[in-house]
Scaffold this motif. Structure first.
Motif, PDB file in Angstrom:
ATOM      1  N   SER A  46       0.802  -1.183   0.032  1.00  0.00           N
ATOM      2  CA  SER A  46       0.111   0.432   0.067  1.00  0.00           C
ATOM      3  C   SER A  46       0.560   1.576   0.234  1.00  0.00           C
ATOM      4  N   PHE A  47       0.444   2.007  -1.274  1.00  0.00           N
ATOM      5  CA  PHE A  47       1.219   3.250  -0.993  1.00  0.00           C
ATOM      6  C   PHE A  47       0.951   4.320  -0.524  1.00  0.00           C
ATOM      7  N   THR A  48      -0.369   4.485  -0.934  1.00  0.00           N
ATOM      8  CA  THR A  48      -0.842   4.990   0.170  1.00  0.00           C
ATOM      9  C   THR A  48      -2.615   4.863   1.294  1.00  0.00           C
ATOM     10  N   LYS A  49      -3.296   5.813   1.149  1.00  0.00           N
ATOM     11  CA  LYS A  49      -4.371   4.918   2.639  1.00  0.00           C
ATOM     12  C   LYS A  49      -5.216   3.727   1.360  1.00  0.00           C
ATOM     13  N   ASN A  50      -5.367   4.826   0.944  1.00  0.00           N
ATOM     14  CA  ASN A  50      -6.142   3.801  -0.657  1.00  0.00           C
ATOM     15  C   ASN A  50      -5.659   3.202  -1.976  1.00  0.00           C
ATOM     16  N   ILE A  51      -4.197   3.380  -2.208  1.00  0.00           N
ATOM     17  CA  ILE A  51      -4.013   2.888  -3.168  1.00  0.00           C
ATOM     18  C   ILE A  51      -3.230   1.527  -3.115  1.00  0.00           C
ATOM     19  N   GLY A  52      -2.544   0.762  -3.855  1.00  0.00           N
ATOM     20  CA  GLY A  52      -1.864  -0.684  -3.281  1.00  0.00           C
ATOM     21  C   GLY A  52      -1.342  -1.197  -4.557  1.00  0.00           C
ATOM     22  N   ILE A  53      -0.225  -1.759  -4.973  1.00  0.00           N
ATOM     23  CA  ILE A  53      -0.298  -3.283  -5.796  1.00  0.00           C
ATOM     24  C   ILE A  53       0.057  -4.384  -5.769  1.00  0.00           C
ATOM     25  N   GLY A  54      -0.374  -5.224  -5.581  1.00  0.00           N
ATOM     26  CA  GLY A  54       0.125  -6.668  -5.405  1.00  0.00           C
ATOM     27  C   GLY A  54       0.243  -7.755  -6.222  1.00  0.00           C
ATOM     28  N   SER A  55       0.485  -8.568  -6.509  1.00  0.00           N
ATOM     29  CA  SER A  55       0.797  -9.410  -6.561  1.00  0.00           C
ATOM     30  C   SER A  55       1.283 -11.488  -6.150  1.00  0.00           C
ATOM     31  N   ASN A 116     -12.473   3.036   3.091  1.00  0.00           N
ATOM     32  CA  ASN A 116     -13.696   2.985   4.210  1.00  0.00           C
ATOM     33  C   ASN A 116     -14.590   3.454   4.045  1.00  0.00           C
ATOM     34  N   ILE A 117     -15.403   2.426   4.125  1.00  0.00           N
ATOM     35  CA  ILE A 117     -17.184   2.850   4.280  1.00  0.00           C
ATOM     36  C   ILE A 117     -17.732   2.532   5.854  1.00  0.00           C
ATOM     37  N   ASN A 118     -17.366   1.936   6.785  1.00  0.00           N
ATOM     38  CA  ASN A 118     -18.203   2.085   7.642  1.00  0.00           C
ATOM     39  C   ASN A 118     -16.248   1.329   8.890  1.00  0.00           C
ATOM     40  N   LYS A 119     -16.802   1.937  10.021  1.00  0.00           N
ATOM     41  CA  LYS A 119     -15.995   1.032  11.266  1.00  0.00           C
ATOM     42  C   LYS A 119     -15.861  -0.545  10.732  1.00  0.00           C
ATOM     43  N   GLY A 120     -14.319  -0.533  10.242  1.00  0.00           N
ATOM     44  CA  GLY A 120     -13.980  -1.935   9.965  1.00  0.00           C
ATOM     45  C   GLY A 120     -14.593  -2.991   8.947  1.00  0.00           C
ATOM     46  N   ILE A 121     -14.707  -2.118   7.858  1.00  0.00           N
ATOM     47  CA  ILE A 121     -15.021  -2.501   6.789  1.00  0.00           C
ATOM     48  C   ILE A 121     -14.937  -1.991   5.646  1.00  0.00           C
ATOM     49  N   ASP A 122     -14.550  -2.098   4.475  1.00  0.00           N
ATOM     50  CA  ASP A 122     -13.301  -1.270   3.329  1.00  0.00           C
ATOM     51  C   ASP A 122     -14.036  -1.956   1.943  1.00  0.00           C
ATOM     52  N   PHE A 123     -14.765  -1.003   1.690  1.00  0.00           N
ATOM     53  CA  PHE A 123     -14.638  -1.490   0.218  1.00  0.00           C
ATOM     54  C   PHE A 123     -13.557  -1.466  -0.647  1.00  0.00           C
ATOM     55  N   ASN A 124     -13.267  -2.162  -1.565  1.00  0.00           N
ATOM     56  CA  ASN A 124     -11.994  -2.893  -2.684  1.00  0.00           C
ATOM     57  C   ASN A 124     -12.432  -3.061  -3.740  1.00  0.00           C
ATOM     58  N   PHE A 125     -11.732  -2.549  -4.429  1.00  0.00           N
ATOM     59  CA  PHE A 125     -11.579  -2.718  -6.651  1.00  0.00           C
ATOM     60  C   PHE A 125     -10.083  -3.161  -7.217  1.00  0.00           C
ATOM     61  N   THR A 194     -13.714  -6.244   2.527  1.00  0.00           N
ATOM     62  CA  THR A 194     -12.680  -6.735   3.487  1.00  0.00           C
ATOM     63  C   THR A 194     -13.281  -6.263   4.997  1.00  0.00           C
ATOM     64  N   PHE A 195     -13.592  -7.112   5.630  1.00  0.00           N
ATOM     65  CA  PHE A 195     -14.129  -7.286   7.379  1.00  0.00           C
ATOM     66  C   PHE A 195     -13.178  -7.372   8.245  1.00  0.00           C
ATOM     67  N   ASP A 196     -12.812  -6.037   8.846  1.00  0.00           N
ATOM     68  CA  ASP A 196     -11.766  -6.570  10.097  1.00  0.00           C
ATOM     69  C   ASP A 196     -12.472  -7.654  11.426  1.00  0.00           C
ATOM     70  N   ILE A 197     -11.635  -8.880  11.651  1.00  0.00           N
ATOM     71  CA  ILE A 197     -11.560  -9.337  12.183  1.00  0.00           C
ATOM     72  C   ILE A 197     -11.248  -8.966  13.668  1.00  0.00           C
ATOM     73  N   THR A 198      -9.907  -8.879  13.876  1.00  0.00           N
ATOM     74  CA  THR A 198      -8.638  -8.428  14.133  1.00  0.00           C
ATOM     75  C   THR A 198      -8.104  -7.056  14.962  1.00  0.00           C
ATOM     76  N   LYS A 199      -7.438  -6.751  14.740  1.00  0.00           N
ATOM     77  CA  LYS A 199      -6.003  -5.849  14.494  1.00  0.00           C
ATOM     78  C   LYS A 199      -5.145  -5.769  13.271  1.00  0.00           C
ATOM     79  N   LYS A 200      -5.516  -7.506  13.412  1.00  0.00           N
ATOM     80  CA  LYS A 200      -4.242  -7.744  12.706  1.00  0.00           C
ATOM     81  C   LYS A 200      -4.494  -8.591  11.016  1.00  0.00           C
ATOM     82  N   ASN A 201      -6.323  -9.003  11.131  1.00  0.00           N
ATOM     83  CA  ASN A 201      -6.296  -9.775  10.003  1.00  0.00           C
ATOM     84  C   ASN A 201      -8.306  -9.314   9.930  1.00  0.00           C
ATOM     85  N   ALA A 202      -7.890 -10.138   8.752  1.00  0.00           N
ATOM     86  CA  ALA A 202      -9.542  -9.360   7.726  1.00  0.00           C
ATOM     87  C   ALA A 202     -10.579 -10.397   7.029  1.00  0.00           C
ATOM     88  N   LEU A 203     -11.235 -10.316   6.686  1.00  0.00           N
ATOM     89  CA  LEU A 203     -12.072 -11.243   6.229  1.00  0.00           C
ATOM     90  C   LEU A 203     -12.014 -10.269   4.674  1.00  0.00           C
TER      91      LEU A 203
END
Length: 264
Positions: A46-55, A116-125, A194-203
Protein backbone atom coordinates in the motif's frame (compact mmCIF):
# COMPACT_ATOMS: atom_id res chain seq x y z
CA UNK A 1 11.98 7.14 0.89
CA UNK A 2 8.54 6.11 -0.39
CA UNK A 3 8.92 2.49 0.68
CA UNK A 4 10.58 3.28 4.02
CA UNK A 5 8.07 5.89 5.18
CA UNK A 6 4.74 5.13 3.52
CA UNK A 7 4.49 1.64 2.04
CA UNK A 8 3.18 -1.24 4.13
CA UNK A 9 2.82 -4.90 3.20
CA UNK A 10 -0.33 -6.97 3.49
CA UNK A 11 -0.25 -10.72 2.86
CA UNK A 12 -3.26 -12.74 1.80
CA UNK A 13 -4.40 -16.31 1.15
CA UNK A 14 -7.67 -17.33 -0.42
CA UNK A 15 -9.78 -19.48 -2.69
CA UNK A 16 -12.06 -18.71 -5.59
CA UNK A 17 -14.82 -20.72 -7.20
CA UNK A 18 -17.31 -20.23 -9.98
CA UNK A 19 -18.03 -20.90 -13.64
CA UNK A 20 -14.78 -21.71 -15.45
CA UNK A 21 -15.05 -21.96 -19.22
CA UNK A 22 -12.59 -22.82 -21.98
CA UNK A 23 -13.98 -20.86 -24.91
CA UNK A 24 -13.48 -22.57 -28.28
CA UNK A 25 -13.78 -21.60 -31.94
CA UNK A 26 -13.63 -25.22 -33.20
CA UNK A 27 -16.67 -25.74 -35.44
CA UNK A 28 -18.97 -28.69 -34.82
CA UNK A 29 -18.14 -29.05 -31.11
CA UNK A 30 -20.12 -28.19 -28.01
CA UNK A 31 -18.82 -27.83 -24.44
CA UNK A 32 -20.60 -28.46 -21.15
CA UNK A 33 -18.96 -26.14 -18.62
CA UNK A 34 -18.42 -27.25 -15.04
CA UNK A 35 -17.42 -25.42 -11.89
CA UNK A 36 -13.76 -24.50 -11.50
CA UNK A 37 -11.66 -22.98 -8.80
CA UNK A 38 -8.30 -21.76 -7.58
CA UNK A 39 -6.20 -21.33 -4.46
CA UNK A 40 -4.07 -18.22 -4.13
CA UNK A 41 -1.50 -16.45 -1.98
CA UNK A 42 0.28 -13.15 -2.33
CA UNK A 43 0.97 -9.70 -0.96
CA UNK A 44 -0.09 -6.09 -1.49
CA UNK A 45 2.07 -3.02 -0.98
CA UNK A 46 0.00 0.00 0.00
CA UNK A 47 1.62 3.22 -1.19
CA UNK A 48 -1.12 5.41 0.25
CA UNK A 49 -4.17 4.88 2.43
CA UNK A 50 -6.21 3.96 -0.64
CA UNK A 51 -3.82 2.71 -3.35
CA UNK A 52 -1.68 -0.42 -3.47
CA UNK A 53 -0.10 -2.87 -5.90
CA UNK A 54 -0.24 -6.64 -5.47
CA UNK A 55 1.17 -9.88 -6.83
CA UNK A 56 1.40 -13.54 -5.85
CA UNK A 57 0.83 -17.02 -7.19
CA UNK A 58 -2.33 -19.02 -7.91
CA UNK A 59 -3.15 -22.59 -8.89
CA UNK A 60 -6.37 -23.01 -10.88
CA UNK A 61 -8.38 -25.84 -12.41
CA UNK A 62 -10.89 -25.88 -15.26
CA UNK A 63 -13.12 -28.84 -16.17
CA UNK A 64 -15.55 -29.39 -19.01
CA UNK A 65 -17.12 -32.08 -21.19
CA UNK A 66 -16.84 -31.69 -24.97
CA UNK A 67 -18.73 -33.58 -27.68
CA UNK A 68 -19.70 -33.31 -31.34
CA UNK A 69 -22.81 -31.33 -32.23
CA UNK A 70 -23.83 -34.17 -34.58
CA UNK A 71 -22.94 -37.72 -33.56
CA UNK A 72 -22.93 -38.83 -37.22
CA UNK A 73 -20.29 -36.30 -38.35
CA UNK A 74 -17.29 -37.73 -40.20
CA UNK A 75 -14.01 -35.87 -39.69
CA UNK A 76 -11.15 -36.21 -42.15
CA UNK A 77 -7.38 -36.04 -41.75
CA UNK A 78 -4.28 -37.12 -43.67
CA UNK A 79 -2.26 -40.03 -42.26
CA UNK A 80 0.61 -42.31 -43.30
CA UNK A 81 0.34 -46.10 -43.05
CA UNK A 82 3.01 -48.61 -41.93
CA UNK A 83 4.44 -48.82 -45.47
CA UNK A 84 4.87 -45.04 -45.71
CA UNK A 85 1.92 -44.43 -48.06
CA UNK A 86 -0.23 -41.35 -47.43
CA UNK A 87 -4.00 -41.67 -47.30
CA UNK A 88 -7.12 -39.82 -46.23
CA UNK A 89 -8.30 -41.04 -42.81
CA UNK A 90 -12.05 -40.70 -42.16
CA UNK A 91 -13.26 -41.14 -38.58
CA UNK A 92 -16.89 -41.52 -37.52
CA UNK A 93 -17.83 -42.04 -33.87
CA UNK A 94 -20.99 -42.79 -31.94
CA UNK A 95 -21.70 -40.97 -28.67
CA UNK A 96 -18.19 -39.52 -28.50
CA UNK A 97 -17.48 -37.64 -25.25
CA UNK A 98 -14.35 -35.95 -24.06
CA UNK A 99 -13.69 -35.04 -20.42
CA UNK A 100 -11.14 -32.23 -20.20
CA UNK A 101 -9.16 -31.12 -17.15
CA UNK A 102 -6.90 -28.07 -17.35
CA UNK A 103 -4.60 -27.12 -14.47
CA UNK A 104 -2.59 -23.92 -14.52
CA UNK A 105 -0.34 -21.59 -12.56
CA UNK A 106 -1.29 -17.91 -12.57
CA UNK A 107 0.95 -14.97 -11.70
CA UNK A 108 -1.18 -11.87 -11.02
CA UNK A 109 -0.15 -8.23 -11.04
CA UNK A 110 -2.89 -5.83 -9.99
CA UNK A 111 -3.67 -2.39 -8.68
CA UNK A 112 -5.89 -2.18 -5.59
CA UNK A 113 -8.12 0.70 -4.60
CA UNK A 114 -9.73 0.55 -1.17
CA UNK A 115 -11.93 2.94 0.77
CA UNK A 116 -13.27 2.73 4.30
CA UNK A 117 -17.08 2.82 4.29
CA UNK A 118 -17.77 1.97 7.92
CA UNK A 119 -15.91 1.02 11.04
CA UNK A 120 -13.91 -2.12 10.23
CA UNK A 121 -15.32 -2.39 6.69
CA UNK A 122 -13.46 -1.43 3.49
CA UNK A 123 -14.63 -1.36 -0.10
CA UNK A 124 -12.07 -2.96 -2.47
CA UNK A 125 -11.50 -2.90 -6.21
CA UNK A 126 -8.67 -4.84 -7.85
CA UNK A 127 -7.82 -4.73 -11.52
CA UNK A 128 -4.85 -6.02 -13.48
CA UNK A 129 -3.40 -8.84 -15.55
CA UNK A 130 -2.33 -12.43 -14.96
CA UNK A 131 0.18 -14.64 -16.71
CA UNK A 132 -1.73 -17.88 -17.25
CA UNK A 133 0.63 -20.87 -17.61
CA UNK A 134 -1.02 -24.29 -18.18
CA UNK A 135 0.62 -27.11 -16.24
CA UNK A 136 -1.42 -29.89 -17.85
CA UNK A 137 -4.41 -30.14 -20.19
CA UNK A 138 -5.55 -33.76 -20.07
CA UNK A 139 -8.43 -35.45 -21.83
CA UNK A 140 -10.33 -38.70 -21.31
CA UNK A 141 -12.24 -39.78 -24.42
CA UNK A 142 -14.96 -42.42 -24.71
CA UNK A 143 -17.27 -43.55 -27.51
CA UNK A 144 -19.72 -46.38 -28.08
CA UNK A 145 -18.18 -47.03 -31.46
CA UNK A 146 -15.29 -45.73 -33.60
CA UNK A 147 -15.03 -46.42 -37.33
CA UNK A 148 -11.93 -45.46 -39.28
CA UNK A 149 -11.79 -45.81 -43.07
CA UNK A 150 -9.00 -45.05 -45.52
CA UNK A 151 -8.98 -43.58 -49.01
CA UNK A 152 -5.84 -43.67 -51.17
CA UNK A 153 -6.31 -40.94 -53.82
CA UNK A 154 -3.28 -42.06 -55.84
CA UNK A 155 -4.94 -45.44 -56.44
CA UNK A 156 -8.60 -44.40 -56.07
CA UNK A 157 -8.81 -47.11 -53.41
CA UNK A 158 -11.18 -47.16 -50.42
CA UNK A 159 -10.64 -49.53 -47.47
CA UNK A 160 -13.08 -49.93 -44.59
CA UNK A 161 -12.17 -53.27 -42.98
CA UNK A 162 -8.49 -54.09 -42.55
CA UNK A 163 -7.98 -54.19 -38.75
CA UNK A 164 -4.41 -55.49 -38.89
CA UNK A 165 -3.52 -52.18 -40.58
CA UNK A 166 -5.60 -49.98 -38.28
CA UNK A 167 -8.64 -49.66 -40.58
CA UNK A 168 -12.04 -50.71 -39.33
CA UNK A 169 -14.38 -50.59 -36.39
CA UNK A 170 -13.82 -50.58 -32.62
CA UNK A 171 -16.50 -50.83 -29.94
CA UNK A 172 -16.44 -49.32 -26.44
CA UNK A 173 -13.59 -46.94 -27.20
CA UNK A 174 -11.73 -45.41 -24.25
CA UNK A 175 -8.39 -43.58 -24.27
CA UNK A 176 -6.49 -40.75 -22.62
CA UNK A 177 -4.45 -37.93 -24.12
CA UNK A 178 -3.09 -34.46 -23.52
CA UNK A 179 -3.02 -31.19 -25.45
CA UNK A 180 0.20 -29.24 -25.97
CA UNK A 181 -0.11 -25.80 -24.37
CA UNK A 182 1.53 -22.39 -23.92
CA UNK A 183 1.10 -19.41 -21.61
CA UNK A 184 -1.13 -16.39 -22.29
CA UNK A 185 -2.19 -13.16 -20.58
CA UNK A 186 -5.53 -12.68 -18.80
CA UNK A 187 -7.34 -9.60 -17.56
CA UNK A 188 -8.62 -9.84 -14.00
CA UNK A 189 -11.04 -7.74 -11.94
CA UNK A 190 -12.38 -8.11 -8.39
CA UNK A 191 -15.01 -6.07 -6.55
CA UNK A 192 -15.73 -6.71 -2.88
CA UNK A 193 -15.27 -5.90 0.79
CA UNK A 194 -12.91 -6.60 3.69
CA UNK A 195 -14.20 -7.03 7.23
CA UNK A 196 -11.76 -6.53 10.10
CA UNK A 197 -11.75 -9.52 12.44
CA UNK A 198 -8.83 -8.38 14.60
CA UNK A 199 -6.32 -5.54 14.35
CA UNK A 200 -4.09 -7.68 12.12
CA UNK A 201 -6.56 -9.94 10.29
CA UNK A 202 -9.49 -9.33 7.96
CA UNK A 203 -11.95 -11.40 5.93
CA UNK A 204 -12.07 -10.60 2.21
CA UNK A 205 -15.16 -11.36 0.07
CA UNK A 206 -15.43 -10.36 -3.58
CA UNK A 207 -16.81 -11.16 -7.01
CA UNK A 208 -14.23 -11.79 -9.73
CA UNK A 209 -14.14 -11.88 -13.52
CA UNK A 210 -11.22 -13.14 -15.65
CA UNK A 211 -10.76 -13.38 -19.41
CA UNK A 212 -7.84 -14.72 -21.44
CA UNK A 213 -6.35 -13.36 -24.66
CA UNK A 214 -4.97 -15.63 -27.37
CA UNK A 215 -4.97 -19.42 -27.28
CA UNK A 216 -3.46 -21.82 -24.78
CA UNK A 217 -2.97 -24.52 -27.43
CA UNK A 218 0.43 -24.97 -29.06
CA UNK A 219 -0.20 -27.36 -31.96
CA UNK A 220 2.17 -28.06 -34.85
CA UNK A 221 -0.36 -29.60 -37.26
CA UNK A 222 -3.89 -30.93 -37.67
CA UNK A 223 -4.61 -34.37 -36.25
CA UNK A 224 -7.50 -36.80 -36.20
CA UNK A 225 -9.37 -36.55 -32.88
CA UNK A 226 -9.12 -40.37 -32.65
CA UNK A 227 -5.57 -41.24 -33.60
CA UNK A 228 -4.49 -43.74 -36.24
CA UNK A 229 -2.78 -46.94 -35.08
CA UNK A 230 -1.05 -48.52 -38.13
CA UNK A 231 -1.05 -52.03 -36.62
CA UNK A 232 -4.48 -52.38 -35.01
CA UNK A 233 -7.92 -50.86 -34.63
CA UNK A 234 -7.37 -51.01 -30.85
CA UNK A 235 -5.22 -48.71 -28.70
CA UNK A 236 -5.93 -45.64 -30.81
CA UNK A 237 -4.64 -42.49 -29.13
CA UNK A 238 -7.05 -39.76 -28.02
CA UNK A 239 -5.76 -36.61 -29.72
CA UNK A 240 -8.93 -34.68 -28.85
CA UNK A 241 -11.45 -32.68 -30.82
CA UNK A 242 -9.44 -29.47 -30.56
CA UNK A 243 -6.48 -31.11 -32.29
CA UNK A 244 -8.42 -31.22 -35.57
CA UNK A 245 -7.61 -27.53 -36.16
CA UNK A 246 -3.96 -26.51 -35.83
CA UNK A 247 -4.83 -22.87 -35.12
CA UNK A 248 -7.74 -23.60 -32.79
CA UNK A 249 -8.34 -20.77 -30.31
CA UNK A 250 -8.99 -22.08 -26.80
CA UNK A 251 -9.21 -19.31 -24.21
CA UNK A 252 -9.94 -19.56 -20.47
CA UNK A 253 -12.61 -17.33 -18.92
CA UNK A 254 -14.09 -17.44 -15.42
CA UNK A 255 -16.28 -15.55 -12.98
CA UNK A 256 -17.49 -16.24 -9.46
CA UNK A 257 -16.71 -15.65 -5.80
CA UNK A 258 -13.39 -15.02 -4.03
CA UNK A 259 -12.98 -15.68 -0.31
CA UNK A 260 -9.74 -14.65 1.36
CA UNK A 261 -7.93 -13.90 4.59
CA UNK A 262 -5.72 -10.82 4.88
CA UNK A 263 -2.78 -10.51 7.26
CA UNK A 264 -1.99 -6.91 8.08
Amino acid sequence: MLFSTVATAQFYVGVQTGAANLESDVAGTVAETKMGGAVKAGYIYSFTKNIGIGSGVEFSQYKQNVSLVSSSTTLTNYEVDASGSAFIYNVTTSNYKEKQTLQALQIPLFLQFKMNINKGIDFNFRGGVKYFLPVSYKIKATADNVTGTAYYPDFNLSIDDLPEYGIGQESSYSASGEYETKGILMSSFELGFTFDITKKNALYVAMFVENGYGTILDQKNNQSYVGFNPTSTNNRKANGLYSTEQNAKITPAAFGLTLGWNFK
